[in-house]
Design an enzyme around this catalytic site. Structure first.
Site, PDB file in Angstrom:
ATOM      1  N   HIS A  27      57.805  -1.401 102.228  1.00 44.60           N
ATOM      2  CA  HIS A  27      59.108  -1.813 102.751  1.00 44.60           C
ATOM      3  C   HIS A  27      59.976  -2.299 101.604  1.00 44.60           C
ATOM      4  O   HIS A  27      59.493  -2.520 100.497  1.00 44.60           O
ATOM      5  CB  HIS A  27      58.968  -2.858 103.867  1.00 44.60           C
ATOM      6  CG  HIS A  27      58.390  -4.170 103.425  1.00 44.60           C
ATOM      7  ND1 HIS A  27      57.106  -4.283 102.929  1.00 44.60           N
ATOM      8  CD2 HIS A  27      58.903  -5.421 103.415  1.00 44.60           C
ATOM      9  CE1 HIS A  27      56.871  -5.544 102.638  1.00 44.60           C
ATOM     10  NE2 HIS A  27      57.943  -6.261 102.912  1.00 44.60           N
TER      11      HIS A  27
ATOM     12  N   ASP B 224      59.977  -8.473  96.809  1.00 45.11           N
ATOM     13  CA  ASP B 224      58.638  -8.782  96.288  1.00 45.11           C
ATOM     14  C   ASP B 224      57.680  -7.593  96.418  1.00 45.11           C
ATOM     15  O   ASP B 224      56.531  -7.678  95.987  1.00 45.11           O
ATOM     16  CB  ASP B 224      58.053 -10.049  96.952  1.00 45.11           C
ATOM     17  CG  ASP B 224      57.928  -9.938  98.458  1.00 45.11           C
ATOM     18  OD1 ASP B 224      58.779  -9.273  99.095  1.00 45.11           O
ATOM     19  OD2 ASP B 224      56.982 -10.522  99.018  1.00 45.11           O
TER      20      ASP B 224
END
Lengths: 320, 320
Positions: A62, A66
């Site tokens: 996704h 991060d």
């Protein structure tokens, strides 16, 4: 096949854990696949035996930072280190657009071809030793799991059957054993009908951020290892303002209900300290998961490498 | 004032050196300024005493990835760690557009205000203890140096002059000493006319990539420390295919001609190894620079902190 953890923290890096990146390494040769690419992934790779020249494909779960802010650096450094082989990136909508904006604004030229495949359009595709498939998860933004299933498995020929049909020993046997169908005296001999698999194909499912493990039930069929985030314990999950993440009990009880043999938890909130005396310690995640799950449980650390044997046994072969 | 090196490699990180980021730290308090922000800068910061909450401004020298790919991570982590104070980023055209594309595509929300100032439009501006100015350099893309000059310098009052003019001791003296002009009996007393500076203002010039040190001659007037890239030695510079960089001899001979008291070299090609026995060693850069330059020469390493005293003396106060 090996699973190497290059980053096991959620949101921000800590001194002990980088943000997410996971390598799946083929059991023969040096080819490998990268799942997610948090900032600093190229730095982590410097401390492993993994080469950007042997990287076969990148899968992004996704588009949160991060999980992807290391992508421009990994791709730029691969080019500066002489990569010329094409590279495929399977990623949700947005990553291609972001990377192309990055190339334009930072004048990044790559000396190799990049092919982007949108996870939204991706069903199943062969990559080296694996068939890779995706499953949509539940998170604040579109998030996916990627499953890696071995394509070729050690097999023996059904010699009794070959002899009974009068098929002569020689090249035909070799082709059938290697998985090829063969024409013989006007008849098609199907490899699959003459092969006995010695082991079942290994299967590993690596997940992006996800607050509903149940969504993975079908994909976990025949799965040897589930790698899933456990950002919190149940207590902290209810306190955390942000939604979209799992906690140890939720993932562990799901794994138990699927009778999954091996569960690896990762993507821990930076609040959880290695120090067992700390206010919020990794021990809490371990204890909460163990109370629900009787299979082999692992809590990943950066630079941990787990080996999945042909018999489906998972063991930690390399620690930092 | 301190200068901390968070990354000293050019192009790609190595095990020993990250890509470029340099901190200028005020001599009192904990406020600091970041010049360049290569990938992994936020990771390096975890190993220092510098807090993203005390970061006052970011200056980007140019838009190449090894100088800016850490920006989204630094800004995102500052937000996740609770920063609410506004932040100014002085950067060449392109950085703002790239960061905004990053925000859109990766759904990055920051809980504080960002102000971008294009270096192309930037002349001089006060930031805390410093007046910051920029100088255009020579590189493949627009690249800049930033100079940091102390605004407030320890001063004593010219008491003889005050007494001679009959200005009574008290609040007026205090205001004049602190730099304020004061109205007294219908006359404006100018602070500058009653102050004796105890030291000259400290000045540090930090440069982006640059193949023509000579371009810095005017900016190096009154400069205590020049921080300049020395990507190569002369021998390797002529072999390297890419243009736009400096080599040790070029920078050192320029520093000598300016009679610069302190020169810090950084941004070394990953080819140069710390091991003095290596085929291409850092010793070669040191030797080449020393042959040209008789001032204080330093070759920066990651986590080196240099302190510039009020007297203009530079010394290494912290090594990794």
């Amino acid at each position: 096949m090996d699973i190497s953890f290059l980053g096991t923290s959620s949101g921000t890096p800590t001194k002990a854990r980088n943000v997410t990146a996971i390598a799946i390494i083929e059991s023969q040769g040096s080819d490998w696949y990268l799942i997610d690419c948090g900032e600093g992934t190229q730095h982590q790779l410097l401390h492993t035996r993994l080469s950007l020249n042997s990287l076969k494909a990148i899968f992004i779960t996704h588009i949160h930072g991060d999980h992807c802010y290391g992508l421009p650096g990994v791709l730029a450094s691969a080019g500066m280190n002489g990569r010329t082989k094409p590279l495929t990136i399977v990623a949700p909508k947005g990553i291609k657009e972001w990377f192309e904006a990055t190339q334009v604004h930072t004048q990044l030229y790559l000396p190799y071809e990049l092919t982007f495949v949108e996870t939204e359009q991706f069903t199943e595709q062969a990559f080296g030793q694996f068939a890779v498939a995706s499953t949509k998860l539940s998170h604040r933004v579109p998030s996916y799991a990627y499953s890696f299933t071995e394509v070729k498995v050690d097999a023996s020929l059904n010699i009794e059957k070959l002899n009974a049909l009068g098929i002569p020993q020689g090249p035909i046997w070799g082709k059938l054993k290697s998985g090829q169908d063969v024409e013989h005296e006007g008849q098609i001999l199907r490899s699959a009908e003459f092969i006995r698999y010695l082991n079942k194909p290994r299967k590993v499912v690596v997940c992006g951020d996800n607050d509903t493990p149940e969504i993975l039930r079908a994909e976990c069929e025949g799965c040897d290892v589930l790698v899933h985030e456990s950002t919190y314990t149940e207590a902290l999950a209810s306190k955390a303002k942000e939604a979209g993440h799992s906690y140890a009990k939720l993932v562990a009880s799901f794994a138990q209900s699927c009778e999954l043999p091996n569960l690896v938890l990762t993507h821990f909130s930076p609040r959880y300290q290695l120090d067992s005396e700390a206010e919020t310690s990794m021990n809490e995640i371990q204890t909460e998961a163990q109370a629900e799950y009787s299979g082999n449980l692992f809590l990943a650390s950066d630079f941990d490498t787990y080996r999945l044997s042909k018999l489906g046994e998972l063991s930690l072969v390399l620690e930092k």
